[in-house]
Structure formats: C-alpha cells, structure tokens
Design a protein around this motif. Sequence first.
Motif, PDB file in Angstrom:
ATOM      1  N   CYS A 219      54.642-113.685 115.840  1.00 17.07           N
ATOM      2  CA  CYS A 219      53.408-113.605 115.048  1.00 17.07           C
ATOM      3  C   CYS A 219      53.765-113.595 113.564  1.00 17.07           C
ATOM      4  O   CYS A 219      54.673-112.868 113.138  1.00 17.07           O
ATOM      5  CB  CYS A 219      52.645-112.329 115.406  1.00 17.07           C
ATOM      6  SG  CYS A 219      51.171-112.040 114.406  1.00 17.07           S
TER       7      CYS A 219
ATOM      8  N   LEU B 259      52.286-116.282 121.875  1.00 18.66           N
ATOM      9  CA  LEU B 259      53.038-116.401 120.644  1.00 18.66           C
ATOM     10  C   LEU B 259      54.307-117.206 120.890  1.00 18.66           C
ATOM     11  O   LEU B 259      54.706-117.415 122.048  1.00 18.66           O
ATOM     12  CB  LEU B 259      53.368-115.007 120.095  1.00 18.66           C
ATOM     13  CG  LEU B 259      52.152-114.159 119.692  1.00 18.66           C
ATOM     14  CD1 LEU B 259      52.566-112.713 119.414  1.00 18.66           C
ATOM     15  CD2 LEU B 259      51.434-114.750 118.488  1.00 18.66           C
TER      16      LEU B 259
ATOM     17  N   ARG C 282      49.966-117.998 116.030  1.00 19.10           N
ATOM     18  CA  ARG C 282      50.828-117.319 115.058  1.00 19.10           C
ATOM     19  C   ARG C 282      50.049-116.254 114.305  1.00 19.10           C
ATOM     20  O   ARG C 282      50.605-115.550 113.468  1.00 19.10           O
ATOM     21  CB  ARG C 282      51.445-118.323 114.081  1.00 19.10           C
ATOM     22  CG  ARG C 282      52.395-119.301 114.761  1.00 19.10           C
ATOM     23  CD  ARG C 282      53.063-120.241 113.792  1.00 19.10           C
ATOM     24  NE  ARG C 282      53.866-121.230 114.499  1.00 19.10           N
ATOM     25  CZ  ARG C 282      55.130-121.047 114.891  1.00 19.10           C
ATOM     26  NH1 ARG C 282      55.720-119.895 114.649  1.00 19.10           N
ATOM     27  NH2 ARG C 282      55.781-121.993 115.531  1.00 19.10           N
TER      28      ARG C 282
END
Length: 297
Positions: free
Chosen positions: A219, A46, A4
């Motif tokens: 993200c 991600l 993340r």
Amino acid sequence: MVHRIVHQHHPHDIQYSLEDVATEASAFVDDLTDDLEDCKVIGYPLPAGEAWVLYSRGTSGTAEDISASLAADEMGDTLSEMDSTSRVIAIWLLNFFAEMQTEERELGNSLSIYKELEIERVPEAVNQIDWDGSVTDVAGRLMSNLVLRHSLPNANHRTGITMAQAYLEAAGANFEMPSTTTEEYEWRAWVRPYILESKRILTVRRHNLYFNTLAELGCEVVRRKHDIDIPLTEYDLDMHHHEAWTVYAQMHEEHCIGLVEDIAARGGSSELIDRAALSEQDFVEFLQNENADGNEK
C-alpha cells in the motif's frame, strides 16, 4: 485488480473508520457475527498480498444531541474536580463550542459531531504543557495538546488554533485571525496545509502498526475522509506503538509551534517568536475575563 490505496474511512460510509488490519479473511468473522458490533470489512488486493480492513462505526449526529450533556449536573461535577487552570480552559472550550453551535444555527445548519464530548480530558492536555520558552512556543503547545486530547465532538483544530490565538492576544498581540466560516478567510491557503499535515500526523500516531502492515503489503497511500492522502513512505511506521505515540506527539507539537510562529509573523507580531512566555496564571486570568464576558452576553 491490485490496489495501492486503502481507505481509512469506509469509502461508502465515512461514519465507519479503520479499526484493525489483518492479512487473513477469517480474522474478523467474530466481529461480523457479533450482534453487538457495528462494523464492516473490506478486502484490498495489494501488490504483495491481500489486506483485510475492519471498519467500526463511530459517534455521529449533531451538537443538539449532546446539548443536554452540557447542562447536566455531571458536567459541574467534572469541572469541580479539575485544577484551576484545567477548569478555566475547559469552560472556555465549552463556551467556544456553544458559540460555534450558535453560528451554525444562524446559518441554518447543524454542527455535526464525530465523537463523544470528553471535557474530562482537558487536564491531560494541560498537564503536558511546558509554560517556559517563548510566547509562540507555549501557544503552539496549547494548540497541540488540546488537539491531541480531542475533547470536543468536532472542530478541535479550529478550537486549538483559536486557543493559540487567545494566548498570543494575552501576551500582547494585536490582531485577529479571519473567521474560518467565511469564504473571505484569506489565510485559508496557508493555514489549510498545516491542518492537513496535523491530521496526517495524528492518524499515523494512532495507526502506525496497521499502516506498517499495509506498507509491507505494498500500500502506498492511506486516504482519510475528504480525500486527505497519507503517503506511507513519508512516515516512520516500524516502531512500537508506545514509541510512535511519543514520537508523533513531539512531531505534532513542533508542527503546531511552526504554525503559531507563522501566524504571529503574518499578523505583524513576529516579536512574540522571541518574547518570553506569559505565565500560566496570567493566561488563566485572561481566559477568566473572556469567560466572564461571554457569560454576560
């Protein structure tokens, strides 16, 4: 392992910084196979897909590496082509950079550089300054535009704050900010958050489209070098790059004016927040005297 956080500077070599973002692993094959390119690629898994980040190597070294440039004939030509205000400010900046270099040398250190010297960008900064308003308005605009143009190889925030301080002094302030090079810098606790947010704003301004792609992939944070986190949900990323360039420049200017107002208030000169600004010519004369004093030392 799902990530993340994406690094804006390569996590194992901060001389490489984010240059591009793609969703396909093949996007940067040409860059990696080009002998003239100095770059690295990292894939980040991600939550909503994989992001591939291209990192390119920037300028590195110490101030000694550019000392010859400061004395070269071309520097005189560059200065002579500027308008009078830009030339005086540029000379002040060069003198200040030389003083920082001397301070570091006396401490047994070398002043690192992260980009080329671009003193020719000073007129770009000066041309954006509105000299009307209050003292702190103009001081904040000076700081913001000098930081935005990033003409020195290092310490542009320190230089911008010192330039703002010079304008406050020229307008009648009677105080001096503590040195930023000592542990006794008692203003560090409240100045540092201003500088960190300034760096976040400038980074988002440069990379809003890349950051928007990363945010869409899940993200949550882009991490700059020195562990400066940029929470992506706190910034409007979904806009054309040209719009972001303007929007975040205005945000940065307002942010710097807020810092200067805080400096004036904490320094016992809060009246400067409402006092009419010093004229451009009067400030130029103040800097000319400072430049002359510096050359006599």
